[in-house]
Design an enzyme around this catalytic site. Sequence first.
Site, mmCIF file in Angstrom:
data_model
loop_
_atom_site.group_PDB
_atom_site.id
_atom_site.type_symbol
_atom_site.label_atom_id
_atom_site.label_comp_id
_atom_site.label_asym_id
_atom_site.label_seq_id
_atom_site.Cartn_x
_atom_site.Cartn_y
_atom_site.Cartn_z
ATOM 1 C CE LYS A 1 35.563 10.509 145.330
ATOM 2 N NZ LYS A 1 35.983 11.424 144.277
ATOM 3 C CE LYS B 1 26.780 11.068 143.321
ATOM 4 N NZ LYS B 1 27.730 11.913 142.595
ATOM 5 C CE LYS C 1 30.845 3.529 144.094
ATOM 6 N NZ LYS C 1 30.919 4.723 143.279
HETATM 7 P P1 TYM Z 1 34.357 9.686 140.952
HETATM 8 O O1 TYM Z 1 34.936 10.963 141.421
HETATM 9 O O2 TYM Z 1 33.204 9.109 141.725
HETATM 10 O O3 TYM Z 1 35.450 8.547 140.890
HETATM 11 C C1 TYM Z 1 36.680 8.762 140.234
HETATM 12 C C2 TYM Z 1 37.160 7.478 139.576
HETATM 13 O O4 TYM Z 1 37.324 6.438 140.550
HETATM 14 C C3 TYM Z 1 36.589 5.280 140.149
HETATM 15 N N1 TYM Z 1 36.070 4.625 141.356
HETATM 16 C C4 TYM Z 1 36.279 3.337 141.650
HETATM 17 N N2 TYM Z 1 36.942 2.363 141.006
HETATM 18 C C5 TYM Z 1 36.974 1.139 141.586
HETATM 19 N N3 TYM Z 1 36.371 0.867 142.776
HETATM 20 C C6 TYM Z 1 35.683 1.809 143.452
HETATM 21 N N4 TYM Z 1 35.105 1.532 144.615
HETATM 22 C C7 TYM Z 1 35.609 3.114 142.894
HETATM 23 N N5 TYM Z 1 35.036 4.284 143.291
HETATM 24 C C8 TYM Z 1 35.323 5.183 142.349
HETATM 25 C C9 TYM Z 1 35.462 5.818 139.283
HETATM 26 O O5 TYM Z 1 34.936 4.819 138.440
HETATM 27 C C10 TYM Z 1 36.159 6.925 138.543
HETATM 28 O O6 TYM Z 1 36.859 6.430 137.435
HETATM 29 N N6 TYM Z 1 31.481 11.075 137.111
HETATM 30 C C11 TYM Z 1 32.841 10.759 137.492
HETATM 31 C C12 TYM Z 1 33.819 11.902 137.267
HETATM 32 C C13 TYM Z 1 33.845 12.419 135.861
HETATM 33 C C14 TYM Z 1 34.466 11.774 134.754
HETATM 34 C C15 TYM Z 1 34.250 12.658 133.663
HETATM 35 C C16 TYM Z 1 35.148 10.576 134.600
HETATM 36 C C17 TYM Z 1 33.298 13.589 135.407
HETATM 37 N N7 TYM Z 1 33.560 13.752 134.090
HETATM 38 C C18 TYM Z 1 34.711 12.322 132.382
HETATM 39 C C19 TYM Z 1 35.623 10.254 133.319
HETATM 40 C C20 TYM Z 1 35.400 11.113 132.235
HETATM 41 C C21 TYM Z 1 32.857 10.428 138.972
HETATM 42 O O7 TYM Z 1 31.981 10.810 139.711
HETATM 43 O O8 TYM Z 1 33.970 9.784 139.408
#
Ligand code: TYM
Length: 327
Positions: A195, A110, A192
């Site tokens: 978003k 990032k 990957k």
């Molecule tokens: P975020 O918002 O990027 O993604 C949310 C969830 O989706 C999963 N994910 C994917 N899984 C498979 N293939 C992909 N291409 C893919 N892209 C995203 C992510 O692994 C995630 O599970 N930091 C975290 C949010 C967060 C969080 C937490 C998660 C903040 N606090 C505490 C768990 C526990 C994030 O940015 O996810």
Amino acid sequence: MRIFSGIQPTGQLHIGNYLGAIKQWIKLQETNECIFSIVDLHAITVPYNSKVFSEVVLSKAIEYLACGLDPEKSIIFIQSQVKEHTELAWLLNTVCPLGDLRRMTQFKDKSKKFKNNINAGLFNYPVLMAADILIYQTDLVPVGKDQGQHVELARSVAKKFNKTFGNVLTVPKVVFPTMGAKIMSLEDPTKKMSKSTPASCLFLIDEPKTIEKKIMRATTDSGKKIVYDIKKKPGISNLLTIYSLFSGHSIKELEKEFKGKNYSEFKKSLAKTLINGLEPIRRKTKELTNRDVYIKEILNKGAKRAQVLASSTMEKVRGSMGLLKLD
Ligand code: TYM
């Protein structure tokens, strides 16, 4: 088991979020004590539009419900509504080594992407995530592969805290789905689906025509055979994974079904499966749009329930760290 997970309200949810995280959550909520958050405080660590942000957050709640998260079974809430998350994050900042944060690959990625806005929040992001998890004495954290390193950090922070201040925090475990833990980009299957690159994504609420267009255009590999080979055929392998997860057919069965058929026939069939598979989510999202009062009521209730649990942990944390308590 106590379960916690969250998603950032940045852009629409895509099938990576669904297959990597939400699909696991829906199963887990049947037999566990689940807490699912829309982590708005994480989303503001990169440039965002504050004028529409609250609407984006509400739309995430709608998507959660449309996917099948049930407020009767799970606590659903917005992170910034439970102030204990930021309080614990500050305290954990004093426990988490700087070197551990410097190693985080998401921070490295990032800060390359947002060169003009490398703020302290982006650097401390994993500490807030550790607080999200640890404040609920979480046993399991169901996420996609990309979040594994962050959950590992939460584990090591919990262990260090407990060693220093006594056994206060549960050390959580990560859970990845057996398949779909890393769904790849439709444009470039070596990266990957994310978003932050909308062209790489198939969104949960894409219209049927858009789904068809995106799948027909998805990057495939040279050759003609529809076989799973992650090294030589990352494009077809990614599409086979998606097909398998949406159809319930194994990859072996799909390889057999499409033996002798070409990429175009395979993609047309996959598009049809996705259009049907995502139809209930698309429909429920439309039904819930403009039902702000109902959605806010769910979020309010969720925040209240979450706060009861969070404040109980905070009391223990404050006490163990020696912060003065006034009667
Ligand atoms: P975020 O918002 O990027 O993604 C949310 C969830 O989706 C999963 N994910 C994917 N899984 C498979 N293939 C992909 N291409 C893919 N892209 C995203 C992510 O692994 C995630 O599970 N930091 C975290 C949010 C967060 C969080 C937490 C998660 C903040 N606090 C505490 C768990 C526990 C994030 O940015 O996810």
